[in-house]
Design a protein around this motif. Structure first.
Motif, PDB file in Angstrom:
ATOM      1  N   GLU A 172       0.725  -1.151  -0.053  1.00 58.23           N
ATOM      2  CA  GLU A 172      -0.029  -0.141   0.071  1.00 58.23           C
ATOM      3  C   GLU A 172       0.984   1.250   0.100  1.00 58.23           C
ATOM      4  O   GLU A 172       2.005   1.319   0.649  1.00 58.23           O
ATOM      5  N   THR A 173       0.439   2.308  -0.756  1.00 58.55           N
ATOM      6  CA  THR A 173       1.157   3.477  -1.082  1.00 58.55           C
ATOM      7  C   THR A 173       0.734   4.517   0.293  1.00 58.55           C
ATOM      8  O   THR A 173      -0.243   4.466   0.733  1.00 58.55           O
ATOM      9  N   LEU A 174       1.714   5.727   0.246  1.00 59.97           N
ATOM     10  CA  LEU A 174       1.216   6.877   1.082  1.00 59.97           C
ATOM     11  C   LEU A 174       0.026   7.636   0.534  1.00 59.97           C
ATOM     12  O   LEU A 174      -0.936   7.914   1.392  1.00 59.97           O
ATOM     13  N   LYS A 175      -0.146   7.861  -0.798  1.00 56.58           N
ATOM     14  CA  LYS A 175      -1.277   8.359  -1.271  1.00 56.58           C
ATOM     15  C   LYS A 175      -2.639   7.552  -0.972  1.00 56.58           C
ATOM     16  O   LYS A 175      -3.476   8.328  -0.435  1.00 56.58           O
ATOM     17  N   GLU A 176      -2.509   6.138  -1.010  1.00 55.90           N
ATOM     18  CA  GLU A 176      -3.661   5.390  -0.598  1.00 55.90           C
ATOM     19  C   GLU A 176      -3.958   5.793   0.815  1.00 55.90           C
ATOM     20  O   GLU A 176      -5.391   5.835   1.239  1.00 55.90           O
ATOM     21  N   VAL A 177      -3.400   5.717   1.641  1.00 57.69           N
ATOM     22  CA  VAL A 177      -3.531   6.168   3.144  1.00 57.69           C
ATOM     23  C   VAL A 177      -4.110   7.458   3.247  1.00 57.69           C
ATOM     24  O   VAL A 177      -4.938   7.680   4.194  1.00 57.69           O
ATOM     25  N   ILE A 178      -3.553   8.418   2.612  1.00 60.78           N
ATOM     26  CA  ILE A 178      -3.885   9.707   2.735  1.00 60.78           C
ATOM     27  C   ILE A 178      -5.390   9.892   2.333  1.00 60.78           C
ATOM     28  O   ILE A 178      -6.064  10.383   3.150  1.00 60.78           O
ATOM     29  N   GLU A 179      -5.727   9.117   1.216  1.00 60.69           N
ATOM     30  CA  GLU A 179      -7.072   9.140   0.909  1.00 60.69           C
ATOM     31  C   GLU A 179      -8.017   8.500   1.766  1.00 60.69           C
ATOM     32  O   GLU A 179      -9.064   8.611   1.910  1.00 60.69           O
ATOM     33  N   ARG A 180      -7.492   7.329   2.316  1.00 51.75           N
ATOM     34  CA  ARG A 180      -8.410   6.705   3.547  1.00 51.75           C
ATOM     35  C   ARG A 180      -8.632   7.687   4.798  1.00 51.75           C
ATOM     36  O   ARG A 180      -9.557   7.491   5.194  1.00 51.75           O
ATOM     37  N   ALA A 181      -7.714   8.604   4.986  1.00 50.95           N
ATOM     38  CA  ALA A 181      -7.740   9.469   6.072  1.00 50.95           C
ATOM     39  C   ALA A 181      -8.631  10.608   5.718  1.00 50.95           C
ATOM     40  O   ALA A 181      -8.941  11.601   6.516  1.00 50.95           O
ATOM     41  N   GLY A 182      -9.210  10.718   4.391  1.00 52.76           N
ATOM     42  CA  GLY A 182     -10.108  11.851   4.132  1.00 52.76           C
ATOM     43  C   GLY A 182      -9.368  13.022   3.579  1.00 52.76           C
ATOM     44  O   GLY A 182      -9.934  13.770   3.127  1.00 52.76           O
ATOM     45  N   GLY A 183      -8.036  12.675   3.265  1.00 54.74           N
ATOM     46  CA  GLY A 183      -7.342  14.054   2.810  1.00 54.74           C
ATOM     47  C   GLY A 183      -6.954  14.992   3.771  1.00 54.74           C
ATOM     48  O   GLY A 183      -7.151  14.810   4.950  1.00 54.74           O
ATOM     49  N   PHE A 184      -6.053  15.938   3.467  1.00 53.30           N
ATOM     50  CA  PHE A 184      -5.779  17.004   4.304  1.00 53.30           C
ATOM     51  C   PHE A 184      -6.998  17.858   4.573  1.00 53.30           C
ATOM     52  O   PHE A 184      -7.800  18.367   3.663  1.00 53.30           O
ATOM     53  N   SER A 185      -6.684  18.666   5.869  1.00 54.78           N
ATOM     54  CA  SER A 185      -7.644  19.550   6.059  1.00 54.78           C
ATOM     55  C   SER A 185      -7.383  20.889   5.439  1.00 54.78           C
ATOM     56  O   SER A 185      -6.143  20.904   4.915  1.00 54.78           O
ATOM     57  N   GLU A 186      -7.981  21.914   5.549  1.00 53.28           N
ATOM     58  CA  GLU A 186      -7.802  23.205   4.919  1.00 53.28           C
ATOM     59  C   GLU A 186      -6.572  23.932   5.515  1.00 53.28           C
ATOM     60  O   GLU A 186      -6.217  24.866   4.989  1.00 53.28           O
ATOM     61  N   PHE A 187      -6.214  23.630   6.814  1.00 49.01           N
ATOM     62  CA  PHE A 187      -5.213  24.250   7.568  1.00 49.01           C
ATOM     63  C   PHE A 187      -3.851  23.461   7.525  1.00 49.01           C
ATOM     64  O   PHE A 187      -2.855  24.100   7.729  1.00 49.01           O
ATOM     65  N   ALA A 188      -3.685  22.476   6.690  1.00 47.18           N
ATOM     66  CA  ALA A 188      -2.616  21.623   6.630  1.00 47.18           C
ATOM     67  C   ALA A 188      -1.781  22.420   5.883  1.00 47.18           C
ATOM     68  O   ALA A 188      -1.899  22.919   4.745  1.00 47.18           O
ATOM     69  N   ASP A 189      -0.170  22.458   6.224  1.00 47.14           N
ATOM     70  CA  ASP A 189       0.844  23.019   5.580  1.00 47.14           C
ATOM     71  C   ASP A 189       1.552  21.950   4.838  1.00 47.14           C
ATOM     72  O   ASP A 189       2.288  21.177   5.371  1.00 47.14           O
ATOM     73  N   ILE A 190       1.183  21.499   3.359  1.00 48.47           N
ATOM     74  CA  ILE A 190       1.634  20.338   2.905  1.00 48.47           C
ATOM     75  C   ILE A 190       3.080  20.369   2.418  1.00 48.47           C
ATOM     76  O   ILE A 190       4.016  19.307   2.662  1.00 48.47           O
ATOM     77  N   ASP A 191       3.793  21.569   2.244  1.00 48.35           N
ATOM     78  CA  ASP A 191       5.169  21.828   2.237  1.00 48.35           C
ATOM     79  C   ASP A 191       5.996  21.544   3.408  1.00 48.35           C
ATOM     80  O   ASP A 191       7.098  21.178   3.453  1.00 48.35           O
ATOM     81  N   ALA A 192       5.299  21.467   4.669  1.00 50.49           N
ATOM     82  CA  ALA A 192       6.062  21.210   5.907  1.00 50.49           C
ATOM     83  C   ALA A 192       5.929  19.885   6.490  1.00 50.49           C
ATOM     84  O   ALA A 192       6.059  19.604   7.560  1.00 50.49           O
ATOM     85  N   ILE A 193       5.372  18.986   5.696  1.00 51.55           N
ATOM     86  CA  ILE A 193       4.814  17.723   6.310  1.00 51.55           C
ATOM     87  C   ILE A 193       6.482  17.088   6.587  1.00 51.55           C
ATOM     88  O   ILE A 193       7.413  17.136   5.698  1.00 51.55           O
TER      89      ILE A 193
END
Length: 899
Positions: A676-697
């Motif tokens: 299983e990939t990271l993208k699939e798990v992120i999708e299982r988690a409902g994706g990022f919230s509007e406050f997520a700083d994607i560049d600082a993960i």
């Protein structure tokens, strides 16, 4: 008069022997008049340096203070005069000469010198005084000394010659004379003072010479004053010579063992002679009084044993062993049967050893291992396992393995192993033989797991302590098992100089190399490899190795020992003894049973055999499903050196989970499938919230953390070596530990050693979401999604390390200026940026101060690092690398901690 003063001196010593002594000038003068040999012996007993006593500077007025008890201790303190190679050798209890301690107690020798009641057969001598008392018609008391003519002069009666008479004879003579010459007067006579005696002590004593002794001294006290006897002294043929004639022969053994008193009272002029023993033998082992004994010419081995108190209750009496020097100066071993002990005589120097009986009872079975009461139990014809375990719950401990136990049986040197399941032992009618060993194992291999189980099992602290006392097995100590598994000592015996002289040459068995019975390394995790935990006391790994060794030594050939190996999906893979009529199912039970993921459709049994004079291997398919369902045809009988491999289910995996923390809609732990990939798990988690700083993960991985920790330790060691090479600990070095700034390299190394590895993997999440990167997940992966930030951090060699509000128009120089600018020791040309994503950016020197290109542009969440100039005073090649690691790990930890 000299002898009288010496007696006073000795008596004063004796009187104060319990505490300290004060020797007066008169006593000192009397001491100096004693013979030199007696002075040396008395000084040694009393703890006085003989040179100090003879010194003219001795202050007699102040007295000589002697602490007797401390003297005894000083004599016992060892004086190391031997080589350094021998002084630290283990101390071995040596046998002492029997009876020698009678003469070697200084306190006893001194206290025994007080004058007791005078016997009637005492022979009066010149200088003795008598107290003559008249009563009746006249009452008078006279103290009369025997003069040089041997007479006493009683007023009013004829002088009487009494020297040489016994006290009884003298009393009768005085009484009859007074009653005859002074009618109406009666008389009583008593001894007033008695002169000391002077004897010579010679032979095997420590201080031979002339001795002035108190009256009534005997042979023992004389030898005691002479410092006791040597190791070769005869204690059974001590002679007393009087006027060159032997008046008595003293045998100390008769006094000590039979109470026959031959301890003759001595007279002045006697010579006490202690000859050397003609025959001494040493007796030890199963005897009541081990020691060195003196034997007379015709005395036998039976007499020697009698002198030693006889056999101990634990002695094996049938045969004794004797180590003896033969005529050719070689050592021989003799085995003498009990019936011949009274017929054979020892020779000088014999070492007699009495073996002890086996601690195992003749009619017993041994219960060993994880049971409440281990030990020997009575065996009787027809005793079964069910009878031995009549109350299974009362016999087995909570930690007992209910699926695997064994009975070890040895008949004429051949070992057989029988296997059973303790959980059904109450219905097991297997018949036990005499001397069988029943071994119950723990179901744990590690001690910490046993302790945890006992803690959970105990309802109270008292319950826990009770269970631990059973667990420790302190009293039994595996004695029965250790006696059993101890390899037999093979011996070559041949006869020399007659049938009684046998020389025994022990032959050691060859060391057989076998694998560790249990594959312990598979039990330990990588976290515990540096400090391996202790094995459980009753574990297979503790109880099986020596049994396997015995099985290896009793079999040869292709089939080999009755040992089989199992690996794969079982609880405790390893080597196990094959029981009588053992099958594959028995081997699986011995290994703790199948574990999750075992492939039941097929296992493989590899078996060696000879084919055309060559060793070959035959691989047999094993139907585990059939075995579990009770199909006896599927349960293949085992042979020596069989190897069973329990396969794992194809594509099997343990539970693998990853964790998502922070700004996702459904944070938490997610169980994933293999691939299983990271993208699939992120999708299982409902994706990022509007406050997520994607560049600082921040993405961390356990395998990287372990590797990173190892690299940090290696780097710290490299820096220490580099410090030594470049002498960076000099007094003037700013990098040294004495640097006032506290930023020395020593401090940096300490920080580097203590820093916690993170295991961060820099991931471009946008590329992951756009399918440009296919990141496969591993167990314990963690994704931290921080909230958007508006600050920029500045750390390192600036005057104020702080955070600043992000400004689009600001460049690196602006932010450094807001932090007070760079310090003098800052590396101005090596400033770098740690991006919020974890990337490290080193801007273009020609453009980064002037132009905000895409690489060097400062974004919210970035950290500007101003490192220390490694060339400021000292040269450290690793400095830049270390600085980046420290700061980057610090930034990652800070990012995780802010969630």
């Amino acid at each position: 008069m000299v002898r009288f003063l010496s007696v006073l001196l000795l008596c004063s010593f004796a009187f104060f022997s319990v505490g300290s002594y004060a020797v007066s000038s008169q006593q000192m003068a009397a001491f100096k008049k004693l013979p030199a040999s007696q002075q040396a012996a008395l000084a040694k007993k009393m703890g006085v340096n003989i040179n100090d006593l003879k010194s003219p500077n001795t202050n007699a007025n102040s007295g000589l203070e002697i602490d007797y008890q401390s003297q005894i201790k000083r004599e016992e303190e060892p004086v190391f005069t031997e080589d350094l190679d021998t002084r630290f050798e283990p101390v071995v209890d040596e046998l002492k000469l029997y009876g020698s301690e009678v003469f070697n107690n200084p306190e006893s020798t001194l206290l025994s010198q007080s004058i007791s009641a005078v016997p009637f057969d005492y022979v009066l001598a010149i200088g003795d005084t008598l107290n003559v008392s008249f009563y009746g018609k006249e009452s008078e008391l006279f103290e009369l000394a025997i003069n040089s003519n041997g007479k006493i002069v009683v007023p009013g009666i004829t002088p009487l010659t009494i020297a040489g008479l016994t006290f009884s004879q003298a009393t009768e003579m005085i009484t009859s004379t007074v009653e005859r010459e002074r009618i109406g007067t009666q008389v009583t006579v008593s001894i007033g003072q008695i002169q000391p005696i002077k004897v010579f002590v010679a032979g095997e004593v420590n201080y031979p010479g002339d001795y002035v002794l108190p009256p009534f001294s005997n042979v023992i006290s004389a030898i005691g004053f002479a410092g006791g006897v040597s190791d070769i002294a005869s204690l059974r043929n001590i002679t007393v010579r009087r006027q060159n004639k032997v008046v008595t022969t003293f045998d100390l053994y008769q006094l000590l063992q039979q109470g026959i008193d031959g301890n003759t009272a001595l007279r002045t002029g006697d010579v006490v002679f202690v000859p050397a023993a003609s025959k001494q033998v040493a007796i030890q082992g199963g005897i009541k009084r081990p020691a060195i004994y003196e034997l007379k010419e015709q005395e036998s081995y039976a007499d020697a044993i009698k002198f030693a108190g006889g056999f101990a209750p634990s002695a094996y009496k049938n045969v004794i062993r004797v180590k003896q020097l033969s005529g050719s100066e070689s050592t021989v071993i003799k085995s003498i049967e009990q019936a011949k002990l009274s017929k054979l005589t020892p020779i000088d120097g014999d070492e007699i050893y009495i073996d002890k009986k086996s601690e195992q009872a003749a009619n017993s079975v041994a219960l060993i291992g994880a049971v409440s009461r281990p030990g020997f139990y009575q065996w009787y014809e027809g005793l079964s396992l069910s009878a031995l375990f009549s109350n299974r719950k009362g016999v087995l401990l909570p930690i007992s393995d209910l699926s695997y136990a064994i009975v070890v049986r040895e008949i004429k040197g051949h070992i057989d192993v029988f296997q059973f399941e303790p959980k059904s032992v109450e219905q097991n009618n297997f018949t036990l033989f005499k001397d069988d060993k029943v071994i119950i194992f723990s179901r744990f291999e590690l001690e910490k797991n046993e302790r945890a189980m006992l803690e959970n099992y105990a309802l109270t602290q008292a319950d826990f302590e009770s269970q631990m006392s059973l667990y420790k097995w302190k009293n039994y100590k595996k004695r029965a098992f250790d006696d059993y598994i101890k390899p037999e000592e093979k011996q070559i015996v041949f006869t020399e100089e007659g049938e009684n002289n046998q020389k025994v040459i022990p032959v050691e068995l060859p060391e057989v190399s076998i694998k560790t019975p249990i594959y312990i390394e598979e039990i330990f995790t990588s976290e515990t490899q540096e400090d391996l935990p202790e094995l459980a006391f009753y574990s297979r790994s503790n109880l099986l190795p020596k049994l396997l060794q015995r099985l290896v030594t009793q079999k040869t050939g292709v089939q080999g020992a009755n040992i089989a190996e199992i690996s794969g999906r079982v609880k405790y893979p390893g080597l196990y003894p094959i029981p009588v009529n053992g099958k594959v199912s028995d081997l699986i039970n011995a290994a703790g049973g199948l574990i999750e993921g075992a492939y039941l459709e097929q296992a493989e049994l590899s078996r060696q055999f000879m084919e055309n004079e060559y060793l070959s291997v035959n691989n047999l398919a094993v139907d585990l499903n059939g075995i579990l369902l009770g199909d006896e045809a599927a349960d293949i009988p085992l042979k020596g050196r069989d190897y069973l491999n329990i396969f794992q289910i194809p594509n099997w995996q343990e539970n693998i989970s990853v964790t998502l923390n922070g700004e996702v809609k459904l944070p938490g732990k997610y169980t994933i499938r293999k691939g299983e990939t990271l993208k699939e798990v992120i999708e299982r988690a409902g994706g990022f919230s509007e406050f997520a700083d994607i560049d600082a993960i921040v993405f961390t991985r356990e395998s990287l953390r372990l590797k990173e920790r190892e690299q940090i330790q290696q780097l710290a060691e490299s820096m220490k070596k580099d410090l030594i090479t470049n002498n960076l600990n000099s007094e003037n070095s700013i990098l040294g530990a004495s640097s006032a700034t506290g930023t020395g390299i020593d401090k940096l190394i300490d920080q580097l050693s203590d820093i916690e590895a993170v295991g961060r993997l820099v991931v471009d999440v946008n590329a992951v979401l756009n399918n440009d990167i296919n990141l496969l997940l591993e167990n314990k992966d963690t994704l931290y999604i921080p909230s958007k930030k508006q600050s920029v951090n500045v750390i390192g060699e600036v005057f104020v390390s702080t955070s600043h509000l992000h400004q689009e128009s600001y460049n690196v120089d602006d932010y450094i200026g807001l932090s007070g600018g760079m310090k003098d020791k800052a590396a101005t040309d090596k400033v770098f940026i740690i991006k919020a994503s974890g990337k490290v950016v080193i801007p273009n020197k020609n453009s980064w101060f002037a132009v905000n290109n895409k690489q060097s542009q400062i974004q919210p969440g970035d950290t500007i690092v101003v490192p220390l100039d490694s060339q400021y005073k000292d040269n450290l090649t690793l400095w830049t690398q270390v600085t980046q690691i420290v700061y980057q790990l610090g930034v990652a930890v800070a990012a995780i901690g802010s969630l």
